[in-house]
Motif scaffolding. Structure first.
Motif: not given
Lengths: 271, 248
Positions: A13-21
């Motif tokens: 589950p991607p850390p929210e701040d690293k998600s671009a799209i």
């Protein structure tokens, strides 16, 4: 959807701040034909994701649904953590709730098209400053200065005062990439950027794209260039009949195709 | 020999008549014809672009209004429209003025002849211009409009930065055509009493009984106006389509 994809989605589950799209369960029909059957995608900052698939697999439609050139029937799109808000239209179909939000987000998702789509009544330089000055409201002098730097970078500075119809396809596409860069976008969307080019012009465009990948740009690239997918991208996503068939690390995917469909797909290319 | 001396006599009469004041009157006629044409073209451009937008609208109601406009005003004789606006306008104005008591119950409030004329010709010109604008819009490369959307341009920015310049480029040849039609239509508003070229030629012909002379002169002057405008439109066309012609 293969087990492979489900596992990948669960495991990290991607850390929210690293998600671009972030795309969740995107669906889209054209008439009776379901083109996207619940697509999910995570692009982190700095990712270069090559989106592969045979013609009709839905890869371009998916890209066009991310910046809402097509309106997805359902599903969620987040750009830089921000959800694109949708509402129910009068005809029962989904539509953007706030067109201003969509316009603001589009400005962060510069797109490069298969057929370049430069504005033909503007010179190359004007093409590069039109959106930054009018959409981003940046000072014109600053935009012009940046435009010249970008044109030098893609190697067509000496054509800055040309109109697009007077240039070769490769030059037009490099101008189009420079136009995208002029927006300082968070993510760049490439929709088959080399498919309309003569074979000898493909290389010059791929070189520019490779240099963008190397400087850490976040890119989603719908392409048929297997070399680019394997050697340049950080992730490969293979769509098959409107679904995500497999996602993975490129070298691994090409060395050991995780699904029979992907194996077949690369076999057809190597023929 | 008799024929030649006759011809000479004709020419000197013509010269005398033109020098006696009819020449100046005809020049004024040209000025009024050009004024009527320019104002009508401008009215037509505004109406034409609105009607073209309506015809291109996805909304059924607007589309219907646009379609009806072009069907009616291209399908009716120009003269009928002019009578309708001038005499019909006079009737409406008089009716309104009488009912508000601003004129007496037997007075008549005339439609100003220039206004009635240019409105009628402008509305007709608008119907033709609408078709030109609609065709031009449809000829814009869709991808360029899509790129404008993809770069976050609002509807207004797309209109101003992409649609208007491209529609103008594509519309110039068609507008040249409408301009010629409008010059010719302007002759019809002589019936409202605007002293443009046609009315002046008419007056001169009737009061001097030299119909052949004055109608020929007027004919030549119309031809001069229409042929002078051709190279001007060609130049405009070269300028607006410069991005598509090879650089030298």
């Amino acid at each position: 959807m293969s087990a492979n994809v489900a596992a990948a989605a669960k495991a990290t589950p991607p850390p929210e701040d690293k998600s671009a799209i972030s795309v969740r369960d995107m669906r889209k029909c054209f008439g009776d034909h379901e083109v996207l059957k619940g697509i999910s995608l995570e692009a982190h900052k700095g990712d270069v994701i090559s989106i592969l698939g045979s013609s009709g697999s839905g890869k371009s439609t998916m890209l066009r649904c991310i910046n809402l050139l097509e309106t997805p029937d359902s599903g969620e799109v987040r750009v830089d953590g921000e959800l694109i808000r949708m509402k129910q239209g009068r005809d029962g179909r989904q539509m953007p709730a706030d067109i201003r939000q969509v316009e603001r987000i589009r400005a962060n998702l510069a797109m490069v098209f298969q057929s370049f789509n430069l504005w033909s009544h503007m010179t190359v330089l004007e093409n590069l400053v039109a959106a930054p000055t009018h959409v981003l409201k940046r000072p014109r002098a600053e935009c012009l200065e940046q435009a010249e730097i970008l044109l030098k970078r893609v190697g067509i500075w000496e054509r800055r005062n040309y109109y697009p119809p007077h240039m070769s396809g490769g030059q037009q596409q490099r101008a189009a990439i420079a136009r995208a860069l002029a927006m300082n976008p968070k993510v760049m969307l490439f929709d088959e950027p080399t498919s309309a080019l003569d074979p000898e012009l493909v290389g010059e465009v791929l070189r520019v794209m490779r240099s963008l990948a190397e400087e850490g740009r976040t890119m989603l690239v719908v392409t048929h260039e297997m070399g680019f997918a394997r050697d340049v991208s950080s992730k490969v996503m293979f769509l098959h009949k409107g679904e995500v068939d497999s996602v993975g690390e490129p070298k691994e995917m090409f060395a050991r195709p995780p699904t029979p469909q992907f194996k077949q797909f690369i076999a057809n290319f190597n023929k | 020999m008799e024929f030649l001396s006759d011809l000479q006599a004709q020419f000197s009469t013509a010269y005398e008549l033109l020098a006696a004041g009819w020449g100046v009157q005809l020049l004024w006629g040209i000025a009024w014809t050009l004024a009527v044409t320019v104002v009508s073209m401008l009215i037509g451009a505004i109406l034409g672009s609105l009607v073209a937008a309506a015809k291109l609208s996805p909304r059924g109601g607007l589309k219907f209004i646009g379609e009806s406009y072009t069907t009616v005003f291209r399908g009716e004789p120009e003269l009928l429209i002019i009578y309708l606006f001038y005499y019909g306008g006079t009737q409406v104005l008089t009716g309104v003025a009488r009912s508000t008591g601003s004129i007496g119950s037997t007075d008549i409030l005339n439609m100003p002849s220039f206004l009635g004329g240019v409105l009628a010709v402008g509305i007709i010109s608008g119907a033709y211009q609408a078709e030109v604008f609609r065709g031009s819009f449809l000829a814009i490369h869709r991808g360029e409009l899509e790129a404008a959307r993809a770069y976050g341009m609002s509807a207004w920015l797309r209109f101003r930065l992409v649609i208007v310049p491209q529609v103008l480029r594509l519309a110039v040849p068609g507008l040249g055509n409408v301009w010629q039609l409008t010059i010719k239509d302007s002759a019809l508003i002589s019936v409202t009493g605007v002293a443009e070229l046609m009315l002046t030629a008419n007056k001169a012909a009737r009061s001097t009984h030299h119909s052949l002379l004055f109608y020929t002169v007027a004919g030549i002057l119309y031809l001069v106006m229409t042929s002078v405008s051709t190279p001007i439109f060609e130049k405009a066309e070269r300028y607006t389509s410069r991005s598509f012609t090879r650089p030298k």
